[in-house]
Design a protein around this motif. Sequence first.
Motif, PDB file in Angstrom:
ATOM      1  N   ILE A 241       0.853  -1.185   0.000  1.00 48.05           N
ATOM      2  CA  ILE A 241       0.000   0.000   0.000  1.00 48.05           C
ATOM      3  C   ILE A 241       0.891   1.238   0.000  1.00 48.05           C
ATOM      4  CG2 ILE A 241      -1.806   1.313   1.179  1.00 48.05           C
ATOM      5  CD1 ILE A 241      -2.719  -1.298   2.488  1.00 48.05           C
ATOM      6  N   ILE A 242       0.680   2.097  -0.987  1.00 50.84           N
ATOM      7  CA  ILE A 242       1.411   3.364  -1.093  1.00 50.84           C
ATOM      8  C   ILE A 242       0.412   4.499  -1.027  1.00 50.84           C
ATOM      9  CG2 ILE A 242       2.807   4.822  -2.616  1.00 50.84           C
ATOM     10  CD1 ILE A 242       4.099   2.315  -3.718  1.00 50.84           C
ATOM     11  N   ALA A 243       0.688   5.485  -0.194  1.00 48.59           N
ATOM     12  CA  ALA A 243      -0.162   6.665  -0.097  1.00 48.59           C
ATOM     13  C   ALA A 243       0.395   7.762  -0.998  1.00 48.59           C
ATOM     14  CB  ALA A 243      -0.248   7.159   1.342  1.00 48.59           C
ATOM     15  N   LEU A 244      -0.449   8.289  -1.858  1.00 44.73           N
ATOM     16  CA  LEU A 244      -0.117   9.461  -2.665  1.00 44.73           C
ATOM     17  C   LEU A 244      -0.813  10.650  -2.010  1.00 44.73           C
ATOM     18  CD1 LEU A 244      -0.739   8.038  -6.264  1.00 44.73           C
ATOM     19  CD2 LEU A 244       1.366   7.957  -4.921  1.00 44.73           C
ATOM     20  N   ILE A 245      -0.060  11.510  -1.373  1.00 45.99           N
ATOM     21  CA  ILE A 245      -0.643  12.610  -0.601  1.00 45.99           C
ATOM     22  C   ILE A 245      -0.141  13.939  -1.161  1.00 45.99           C
ATOM     23  CG2 ILE A 245      -0.928  13.645   1.680  1.00 45.99           C
ATOM     24  CD1 ILE A 245      -0.421  10.916   2.904  1.00 45.99           C
ATOM     25  N   HIS A 246      -1.067  14.726  -1.650  1.00 45.60           N
ATOM     26  CA  HIS A 246      -0.669  16.042  -2.153  1.00 45.60           C
ATOM     27  C   HIS A 246      -0.590  17.019  -0.984  1.00 45.60           C
ATOM     28  CE1 HIS A 246       0.234  18.848  -5.338  1.00 45.60           C
ATOM     29  NE2 HIS A 246      -0.426  19.747  -4.625  1.00 45.60           N
ATOM     30  N   HIS A 247       0.408  16.820  -0.203  1.00 50.29           N
ATOM     31  CA  HIS A 247       0.827  17.731   0.865  1.00 50.29           C
ATOM     32  C   HIS A 247       2.281  17.389   1.136  1.00 50.29           C
ATOM     33  CE1 HIS A 247       0.291  20.871   3.589  1.00 50.29           C
ATOM     34  NE2 HIS A 247      -0.815  20.496   4.211  1.00 50.29           N
ATOM     35  N   GLY A 248       2.997  18.314   1.757  1.00 53.26           N
ATOM     36  CA  GLY A 248       4.418  18.061   1.898  1.00 53.26           C
ATOM     37  C   GLY A 248       5.046  18.710   3.095  1.00 53.26           C
ATOM     38  N   GLY A 249       6.354  18.857   3.019  1.00 49.21           N
ATOM     39  CA  GLY A 249       7.131  19.450   4.090  1.00 49.21           C
ATOM     40  C   GLY A 249       8.420  20.015   3.529  1.00 49.21           C
ATOM     41  N   VAL A 250       9.344  20.291   4.411  1.00 48.70           N
ATOM     42  CA  VAL A 250      10.649  20.826   4.006  1.00 48.70           C
ATOM     43  C   VAL A 250      11.724  20.171   4.864  1.00 48.70           C
ATOM     44  CG1 VAL A 250       9.780  23.048   3.197  1.00 48.70           C
ATOM     45  CG2 VAL A 250      10.398  22.770   5.603  1.00 48.70           C
ATOM     46  N   LYS A 282       3.258   1.573   3.548  1.00 49.60           N
ATOM     47  CA  LYS A 282       4.720   1.441   3.629  1.00 49.60           C
ATOM     48  C   LYS A 282       5.461   2.667   3.107  1.00 49.60           C
ATOM     49  CE  LYS A 282       4.427  -2.616   5.385  1.00 49.60           C
ATOM     50  NZ  LYS A 282       4.688  -2.761   6.850  1.00 49.60           N
ATOM     51  N   VAL A 283       4.833   3.416   2.201  1.00 46.05           N
ATOM     52  CA  VAL A 283       5.507   4.547   1.567  1.00 46.05           C
ATOM     53  C   VAL A 283       4.515   5.693   1.414  1.00 46.05           C
ATOM     54  CG1 VAL A 283       6.639   5.380  -0.538  1.00 46.05           C
ATOM     55  CG2 VAL A 283       7.078   3.050   0.276  1.00 46.05           C
ATOM     56  N   VAL A 284       4.995   6.903   1.622  1.00 47.77           N
ATOM     57  CA  VAL A 284       4.219   8.108   1.327  1.00 47.77           C
ATOM     58  C   VAL A 284       4.935   8.873   0.228  1.00 47.77           C
ATOM     59  CG1 VAL A 284       3.417  10.340   2.175  1.00 47.77           C
ATOM     60  CG2 VAL A 284       3.210   8.309   3.631  1.00 47.77           C
ATOM     61  N   MET A 285       4.286   9.010  -0.913  1.00 42.84           N
ATOM     62  CA  MET A 285       4.788   9.851  -1.991  1.00 42.84           C
ATOM     63  C   MET A 285       4.068  11.193  -1.865  1.00 42.84           C
ATOM     64  SD  MET A 285       4.953   6.959  -5.042  1.00 42.84           S
ATOM     65  CE  MET A 285       5.983   7.908  -6.168  1.00 42.84           C
ATOM     66  N   SER A 286       4.814  12.253  -1.630  1.00 42.23           N
ATOM     67  CA  SER A 286       4.221  13.537  -1.256  1.00 42.23           C
ATOM     68  C   SER A 286       4.444  14.593  -2.323  1.00 42.23           C
ATOM     69  CB  SER A 286       4.781  13.989   0.097  1.00 42.23           C
ATOM     70  OG  SER A 286       6.163  14.306   0.007  1.00 42.23           O
ATOM     71  N   ALA A 287       3.931  15.807  -2.055  1.00 42.97           N
ATOM     72  CA  ALA A 287       3.964  16.874  -3.052  1.00 42.97           C
ATOM     73  C   ALA A 287       3.674  18.209  -2.380  1.00 42.97           C
ATOM     74  CB  ALA A 287       2.931  16.583  -4.151  1.00 42.97           C
ATOM     75  N   HIS A 288       3.376  19.207  -3.199  1.00 37.20           N
ATOM     76  CA  HIS A 288       2.829  20.509  -2.809  1.00 37.20           C
ATOM     77  C   HIS A 288       3.854  21.551  -2.399  1.00 37.20           C
ATOM     78  CE1 HIS A 288      -0.192  23.378  -1.684  1.00 37.20           C
ATOM     79  NE2 HIS A 288       0.157  23.384  -0.424  1.00 37.20           N
ATOM     80  N   THR A 289       4.904  21.177  -1.693  1.00 36.24           N
ATOM     81  CA  THR A 289       5.870  22.184  -1.252  1.00 36.24           C
ATOM     82  C   THR A 289       6.997  22.407  -2.257  1.00 36.24           C
ATOM     83  OG1 THR A 289       6.941  20.459   0.094  1.00 36.24           O
ATOM     84  CG2 THR A 289       5.421  21.946   1.214  1.00 36.24           C
ATOM     85  N   HIS A 290       6.973  21.677  -3.372  1.00 35.97           N
ATOM     86  CA  HIS A 290       7.922  21.897  -4.470  1.00 35.97           C
ATOM     87  C   HIS A 290       9.373  21.701  -4.038  1.00 35.97           C
ATOM     88  CE1 HIS A 290       5.125  24.467  -7.268  1.00 35.97           C
ATOM     89  NE2 HIS A 290       4.463  23.509  -6.646  1.00 35.97           N
ATOM     90  N   ARG A 291       9.614  20.868  -3.052  1.00 34.18           N
ATOM     91  CA  ARG A 291      10.968  20.651  -2.548  1.00 34.18           C
ATOM     92  C   ARG A 291      11.287  19.162  -2.559  1.00 34.18           C
ATOM     93  NH1 ARG A 291      10.752  25.200  -3.402  1.00 34.18           N
ATOM     94  NH2 ARG A 291      11.325  26.993  -2.111  1.00 34.18           N
ATOM     95  N   GLY A 292      12.421  18.816  -3.135  1.00 31.79           N
ATOM     96  CA  GLY A 292      12.803  17.426  -3.182  1.00 31.79           C
ATOM     97  C   GLY A 292      13.383  16.932  -1.866  1.00 31.79           C
ATOM     98  N   TYR A 293      13.016  15.725  -1.472  1.00 33.50           N
ATOM     99  CA  TYR A 293      13.592  15.076  -0.299  1.00 33.50           C
ATOM    100  C   TYR A 293      13.306  13.585  -0.350  1.00 33.50           C
ATOM    101  CZ  TYR A 293       8.780  16.103   1.295  1.00 33.50           C
ATOM    102  OH  TYR A 293       7.407  16.238   1.388  1.00 33.50           O
ATOM    103  N   ASN A 294      14.077  12.834   0.405  1.00 39.77           N
ATOM    104  CA  ASN A 294      13.946  11.380   0.482  1.00 39.77           C
ATOM    105  C   ASN A 294      14.226  10.997   1.923  1.00 39.77           C
ATOM    106  OD1 ASN A 294      14.021   8.594   0.202  1.00 39.77           O
ATOM    107  ND2 ASN A 294      16.054   8.584  -0.743  1.00 39.77           N
ATOM    108  N   CYS A 295      13.172  10.931   2.726  1.00 43.53           N
ATOM    109  CA  CYS A 295      13.341  10.835   4.179  1.00 43.53           C
ATOM    110  C   CYS A 295      12.765   9.547   4.753  1.00 43.53           C
ATOM    111  CB  CYS A 295      12.678  12.035   4.860  1.00 43.53           C
ATOM    112  SG  CYS A 295      13.380  13.621   4.355  1.00 43.53           S
ATOM    113  N   LEU A 296      13.209   9.259   5.951  1.00 35.99           N
ATOM    114  CA  LEU A 296      12.690   8.136   6.716  1.00 35.99           C
ATOM    115  C   LEU A 296      12.163   8.702   8.026  1.00 35.99           C
ATOM    116  CD1 LEU A 296      12.553   5.041   6.289  1.00 35.99           C
ATOM    117  CD2 LEU A 296      14.570   4.855   7.761  1.00 35.99           C
TER     118      LEU A 296
END
Length: 567
Positions: A241-250, A282-296
């Motif tokens: 299960i992967i969540a596609l969430i159009h919200h993000g962070g920095v 297991k994974v959240v693919m995020s968006a909205h803040t226009h900033r790249g990151y790869n976090c745990l």
Amino acid sequence: MKKPLLMGGLLTLGLAACAPNMRGQGNVVDVAVLGVNDFHGNLAPTSFSGVRIPDPADPTKQISLPAGGIEAIGGVLAEARRQNSNTIFVGVGDLIGASPLASSLLRDEPTIAAMNALDMKLSVVGNHEFDYGLKELRRMQNGGCDSNDPAKACKFNPTFTGAKFQYLAANVIEDATGKSIFPAYSIQNVGGANIAFVGAVLKETPTIVSPEGVAGLTFTDEAEAINKVIPELKSRNVDAIIALIHHGGVIDTTKEAFSTPECATLAGPIVNISNKLDPAVKVVMSAHTHRGYNCLVNGRTIIQGDAYGHLLQRVDLRIDKARHTVLGVKASTVVVDSTKVAKDPAMTALITKAKALTDPIANQQVAKLAVPQVSRTANAAGESPLGKLIADSQLAATRDAAKGGAVVAFMNPGGIRADLPVAPKADNGVTFGDVFTVQPFGNSLVVLTLTGAQIKTLLEQQFDNSGVTGQTRILQVSNGFAYKFDTTKPKDQRVSDITLNGQPLNPTASYRVTVNSFLADGGDGFTVLREGQSRLGGELDVDAFQAFIKSNAPVAPSAQDRITKLQ
């Protein structure tokens, strides 16, 4: 985890980029999920400052990397699929809306056609998918020419068939029916593994799009909407299960970069949302803040690509189909280097067609600047050269009594979508396409009356809206207006020394204020603007800006001294 390499031989990365035997044997399969977020109809490459390369003319300097564009994205996908046939391409929202002219003038139909041709399977809706309302969004999904902008619809293709990919919207409810406007999830069979993608858009969407765009819709809590369907997915024995969430962070860019694997400094709304999700995600693919990151974060991968296709998200999953279990997750952000990636010829044909239809309008020169480019990059106080220029243009357009009698203008930085011009020209020229790309929303100017106290509240709200926007948004102000702020002060006490034309702002006096129609309705969390009285509508913001730079040519950026940050 291996760090990503710039595209030139595709990114080499842990699971799926290895030898063919890594693609799965028996019950174990390796799947690659590639995603694009915040594409905003950028069919052509744009400048990406996340990666710097040496300046050929001066090795001591560095320049930005041209990145993104559908031709290069197509090349990246082709190589990924060559390396692993078990590859799926998905969207994480804002594929359309706030788009450059080559897509926007054609109602973003070229972007939908591009994603179809690139075999995108699904995408969560983003807030910008609602820019033109639910009816138009459904047309994007289902096709047809019954648009609320018939001058633009079906001009790219007279038989627009809509998106072949499925839009998802677990948390967007149509009030009239009580049902979600699109499915909450989609189960995709990839290499024999059944992967469920569940999609949600930020619940604050009504505060950051025009009210007519979300009329009759309710946006519920993202995590609650996703968790609601988890039992159903478990009953269907999905393998991941992967969540596609159009919200993000920095992330803290002083400590980590977009390429840092398993980064640890992620902050913002997406962290809170993720922490409420069922462990089965297991994974959240995020968006909205226009900033790249790869976090745990608490053991869960949260990833985002940069905007405009500069970075793609890549998640490699090793799945045990017999036990419906994810054995391993590896993630990376993929730099789409448009100077090195082999271009997709079908995408070249598509963008050529779109530009042939729009270039006659886009290439009309408006004026010349005194400098090669005016930047939208803000200083420490949040003030940008381009933001000031736009605010000045809006004040100039509404200063006359017949047009509103404004004395100050405020511009939201989120409405400034590119530098001016997008790419510097040899003659410092600015075209209509450049102006449109900077302000593509079609907002009109609104003049309204606020008291000095309400203007003070407006400025204080800049520091209270980070939960809505993902980051503090400092309004750009017109010439003659100035103030100071101190972020260490208590709430509602951060702004001081407000002056207009050198005189202190009178809390009880009334002032005529110009904003765009998005802000006038309380957009970006600036709710005090809804209280503005004696409203008078004006011309389109893009027309006011075009007229200003033409009448004041050659324009040069002025000193950034209207806003002072004390702490």
